[in-house]
Design a protein around this motif. Structure first.
Motif, PDB file in Angstrom:
ATOM      1  N   PRO A 182       0.840  -1.201   0.000  1.00 37.67           N
ATOM      2  CA  PRO A 182       0.000   0.000   0.000  1.00 37.67           C
ATOM      3  C   PRO A 182       0.873   1.249   0.000  1.00 37.67           C
ATOM      4  O   PRO A 182       2.049   1.186   0.336  1.00 37.67           O
ATOM      5  CB  PRO A 182      -0.798  -0.123   1.299  1.00 37.67           C
ATOM      6  N   GLY A 183       0.279   2.390  -0.361  1.00 38.11           N
ATOM      7  CA  GLY A 183       1.043   3.630  -0.432  1.00 38.11           C
ATOM      8  C   GLY A 183       1.801   3.688  -1.728  1.00 38.11           C
ATOM      9  O   GLY A 183       3.029   3.765  -1.732  1.00 38.11           O
ATOM     10  N   ALA A 184       1.069   3.645  -2.856  1.00 38.89           N
ATOM     11  CA  ALA A 184       1.689   3.489  -4.171  1.00 38.89           C
ATOM     12  C   ALA A 184       2.745   4.539  -4.483  1.00 38.89           C
ATOM     13  O   ALA A 184       3.844   4.191  -4.851  1.00 38.89           O
ATOM     14  CB  ALA A 184       0.620   3.501  -5.260  1.00 38.89           C
ATOM     15  N   GLY A 185       2.417   5.806  -4.321  1.00 37.16           N
ATOM     16  CA  GLY A 185       3.317   6.925  -4.583  1.00 37.16           C
ATOM     17  C   GLY A 185       4.671   6.560  -5.151  1.00 37.16           C
ATOM     18  O   GLY A 185       4.837   6.354  -6.337  1.00 37.16           O
ATOM     19  N   ASP A 186       5.675   6.487  -4.247  1.00 39.20           N
ATOM     20  CA  ASP A 186       7.042   6.209  -4.679  1.00 39.20           C
ATOM     21  C   ASP A 186       7.180   4.822  -5.294  1.00 39.20           C
ATOM     22  O   ASP A 186       7.942   4.624  -6.234  1.00 39.20           O
ATOM     23  CB  ASP A 186       8.008   6.321  -3.495  1.00 39.20           C
ATOM     24  N   GLU A 187       6.428   3.842  -4.748  1.00 36.40           N
ATOM     25  CA  GLU A 187       6.545   2.483  -5.262  1.00 36.40           C
ATOM     26  C   GLU A 187       6.147   2.407  -6.727  1.00 36.40           C
ATOM     27  O   GLU A 187       6.748   1.704  -7.523  1.00 36.40           O
ATOM     28  CB  GLU A 187       5.672   1.516  -4.449  1.00 36.40           C
ATOM     29  N   VAL A 204      -2.978  -5.577  -3.941  1.00 36.93           N
ATOM     30  CA  VAL A 204      -2.329  -4.707  -2.967  1.00 36.93           C
ATOM     31  C   VAL A 204      -2.551  -5.329  -1.594  1.00 36.93           C
ATOM     32  O   VAL A 204      -3.678  -5.396  -1.104  1.00 36.93           O
ATOM     33  CB  VAL A 204      -2.891  -3.275  -3.013  1.00 36.93           C
ATOM     34  N   ASN A 205      -1.458  -5.781  -0.994  1.00 33.37           N
ATOM     35  CA  ASN A 205      -1.538  -6.498   0.273  1.00 33.37           C
ATOM     36  C   ASN A 205      -1.493  -5.538   1.468  1.00 33.37           C
ATOM     37  O   ASN A 205      -1.281  -4.347   1.316  1.00 33.37           O
ATOM     38  CB  ASN A 205      -0.388  -7.501   0.364  1.00 33.37           C
ATOM     39  N   LYS A 206      -1.730  -6.088   2.643  1.00 33.11           N
ATOM     40  CA  LYS A 206      -1.709  -5.345   3.910  1.00 33.11           C
ATOM     41  C   LYS A 206      -2.815  -4.299   3.972  1.00 33.11           C
ATOM     42  O   LYS A 206      -2.635  -3.223   4.553  1.00 33.11           O
ATOM     43  CB  LYS A 206      -0.323  -4.727   4.138  1.00 33.11           C
ATOM     44  N   ALA A 207      -3.948  -4.633   3.338  1.00 27.69           N
ATOM     45  CA  ALA A 207      -5.109  -3.734   3.346  1.00 27.69           C
ATOM     46  C   ALA A 207      -5.947  -4.001   4.583  1.00 27.69           C
ATOM     47  O   ALA A 207      -7.092  -4.463   4.514  1.00 27.69           O
ATOM     48  CB  ALA A 207      -5.940  -3.916   2.076  1.00 27.69           C
ATOM     49  N   GLU A 208      -5.346  -3.742   5.744  1.00 25.69           N
ATOM     50  CA  GLU A 208      -6.072  -3.914   6.998  1.00 25.69           C
ATOM     51  C   GLU A 208      -5.700  -2.772   7.933  1.00 25.69           C
ATOM     52  O   GLU A 208      -4.621  -2.173   7.810  1.00 25.69           O
ATOM     53  CB  GLU A 208      -5.756  -5.268   7.663  1.00 25.69           C
ATOM     54  N   GLY A 209      -6.584  -2.456   8.870  1.00 20.99           N
ATOM     55  CA  GLY A 209      -6.311  -1.405   9.850  1.00 20.99           C
ATOM     56  C   GLY A 209      -5.996  -0.077   9.194  1.00 20.99           C
ATOM     57  O   GLY A 209      -6.677   0.367   8.258  1.00 20.99           O
ATOM     58  N   ASP A 210      -4.915   0.544   9.650  1.00 14.24           N
ATOM     59  CA  ASP A 210      -4.526   1.854   9.123  1.00 14.24           C
ATOM     60  C   ASP A 210      -4.066   1.785   7.670  1.00 14.24           C
ATOM     61  O   ASP A 210      -4.014   2.820   6.996  1.00 14.24           O
ATOM     62  CB  ASP A 210      -3.396   2.448   9.977  1.00 14.24           C
ATOM     63  N   GLY A 211      -3.730   0.602   7.203  1.00 14.91           N
ATOM     64  CA  GLY A 211      -3.245   0.469   5.829  1.00 14.91           C
ATOM     65  C   GLY A 211      -4.342   0.364   4.789  1.00 14.91           C
ATOM     66  O   GLY A 211      -4.070   0.409   3.591  1.00 14.91           O
ATOM     67  N   LEU A 212      -5.617   0.244   5.233  1.00 14.68           N
ATOM     68  CA  LEU A 212      -6.704   0.026   4.290  1.00 14.68           C
ATOM     69  C   LEU A 212      -6.868   1.194   3.324  1.00 14.68           C
ATOM     70  O   LEU A 212      -6.984   0.997   2.103  1.00 14.68           O
ATOM     71  CB  LEU A 212      -8.010  -0.220   5.048  1.00 14.68           C
ATOM     72  N   ILE A 213      -6.881   2.411   3.845  1.00 18.54           N
ATOM     73  CA  ILE A 213      -7.081   3.582   2.987  1.00 18.54           C
ATOM     74  C   ILE A 213      -5.920   3.719   2.004  1.00 18.54           C
ATOM     75  O   ILE A 213      -6.122   3.982   0.812  1.00 18.54           O
ATOM     76  CB  ILE A 213      -7.226   4.862   3.839  1.00 18.54           C
ATOM     77  N   THR A 242      -7.568  -5.344  -3.465  1.00 16.53           N
ATOM     78  CA  THR A 242      -6.922  -5.095  -2.175  1.00 16.53           C
ATOM     79  C   THR A 242      -7.169  -6.321  -1.309  1.00 16.53           C
ATOM     80  O   THR A 242      -8.287  -6.832  -1.243  1.00 16.53           O
ATOM     81  CB  THR A 242      -7.492  -3.835  -1.486  1.00 16.53           C
ATOM     82  N   ILE A 243      -6.106  -6.792  -0.663  1.00 17.87           N
ATOM     83  CA  ILE A 243      -6.214  -8.001   0.151  1.00 17.87           C
ATOM     84  C   ILE A 243      -5.431  -7.836   1.447  1.00 17.87           C
ATOM     85  O   ILE A 243      -4.625  -6.903   1.588  1.00 17.87           O
ATOM     86  CB  ILE A 243      -5.677  -9.248  -0.598  1.00 17.87           C
ATOM     87  N   SER A 244      -5.654  -8.751   2.342  1.00 19.67           N
ATOM     88  CA  SER A 244      -4.825  -8.842   3.542  1.00 19.67           C
ATOM     89  C   SER A 244      -4.549 -10.310   3.809  1.00 19.67           C
ATOM     90  O   SER A 244      -5.444 -11.053   4.213  1.00 19.67           O
ATOM     91  CB  SER A 244      -5.512  -8.208   4.760  1.00 19.67           C
ATOM     92  N   GLY A 245      -3.319 -10.721   3.545  1.00 22.24           N
ATOM     93  CA  GLY A 245      -2.938 -12.099   3.838  1.00 22.24           C
ATOM     94  C   GLY A 245      -2.953 -12.362   5.331  1.00 22.24           C
ATOM     95  O   GLY A 245      -3.304 -13.451   5.776  1.00 22.24           O
TER      96      GLY A 245
END
Length: 332
Positions: A182-187, A204-213, A242-245
């Motif tokens: 998550p946080g595409a910008g620089d990536e 896009v992984n880690k789409a949980e908690g604060d990382g969802l947005i 968007t996923i969260s493993g």
């Protein structure tokens, strides 16, 4: 000598039978054979593959890549556990990065996939990449076939994801999954165009908690990036999910998308034609490997090679002329 040859054939017959019956020890032994560089083992491996070939080709072959830290192992562990719970048999061929200095590798995937490691319907085989292009073990194709012969219907190939070309992986699987942070910008700026071009789906992984947005925002940017690329198949446009493993979210939708992909590719005929092309690519790859081995073993080549290499390194001999000279010594 004849007795030893007969014994070897008997051993391979027995190994093939046990492997086809789904015995894990036989599968492990078979993969060890195909990974071995010893000439005798290579002959046995070829004989084994020939015997089980009729029982291969029935699995869904899925390549999984992504940068270190994206959560490949965690996602595979959760995703694979979902599939075994649904009645599938899942094999994971996890390719670890080998040291370019020592050839060693960590081989720690079994500790990172705690659920699958104790799942009777799963099999994890960590294999060192040994510097192979794309970070995929040289004998991964053969290992996939043996896993299929042993009854596994989903094969997951986890690559090292350290910036090497992933084309090698895409050329041996049915579906190529790219995991993103998550946080595409620089990536997004750092993503190789080539990886996007061979992706069948971006998650896009880690789409949980604060990382969802941040994950949703990244997914939007990846969709925009894909829109400017021509899809590889007219029957499929790579979706972005968007996923969260870790939290096991979005993985059911991921599997549903894989199912849709398979249905479309099989209906269009692309599934079989792609596999046929992969078989030919594998054949030529093996032939190139054998030719290079034979060339380096040639007495005239071995005698002339140090001088030729030295001349090329010093700039006194063009690489083109050196290659022609070596080919001439080899008789081509």
């Amino acid at each position: 000598m004849n007795a030893r040859l007969a014994s070897s054939r008997d051993n391979i017959d027995d190994l093939a039978e046990r492997l086809l019956n789904g015995q894990r020890a036989a599968l492990a032994r078979g993969i060890t054979l195909v990974e071995s560089k010893k000439p005798a083992h290579r002959e046995q491996a070829e004989a084994l593959l020939t015997k089980v070939m009729g029982s291969t080709g029935n699995a869904f072959r899925i390549g999984v890549t992504g940068v270190p830290g994206v959560g490949k192992s965690t996602t595979i562990d959760t995703f694979g556990s979902n599939l075994t719970a649904a009645g599938h048999k899942v094999a994971v061929l996890a390719v670890d990065p080998s040291s370019t200095r020592t050839g060693g590798s960590i081989l720690g995937d079994k500790t990172r996939m705690a659920q699958l490691a104790v799942d009777r319907n799963a099999y994890i085989r960590p294999s060192p990449s040994a510097g192979t292009l794309g970070g995929v073990a040289a004998k991964t194709r053969e290992s996939m076939l043996l896993c299929e012969a042993a009854g596994f219907d989903v094969i997951l190939v986890e690559t090292v994801g350290i910036g090497q070309s992933e084309t090698t992986v895409a050329q041996m699987v049915d579906f190529f999954l790219v995991l993103m942070l998550p946080g595409a910008g620089d990536e997004l700026q750092g993503i190789k165009k080539g990886v996007l071009e061979i992706a069948d789906l971006i998650a896009v992984n880690k789409a949980e908690g604060d990382g969802l947005i941040r994950a949703r925002s990244a997914a939007s940017e990846y969709r925009a990036a894909l829109n400017i690329l021509a899809p590889r198949s007219k029957h499929w446009s790579p979706p972005v999910l968007t996923i969260s493993g870790l939290a096991n979210e979005g993985l059911d939708d991921l599997w549903r998308q894989l199912g849709i992909f398979k249905e479309r590719m099989q209906a269009s005929g692309d599934w079989e034609s792609k596999r046929a092309e992969q078989q030919l690519a594998w054949m030529w790859g093996l032939l190139n490997e054998k030719l290079q081995t034979a060339l380096k073993a040639n007495p005239e080549i071995k005698a002339a090679l140090p001088g030729i290499e030295s001349a090329v390194k010093s700039g006194n001999l063009p690489a083109t002329a050196a290659a022609s000279k070596l080919a001439s010594l080899f008789g081509i």
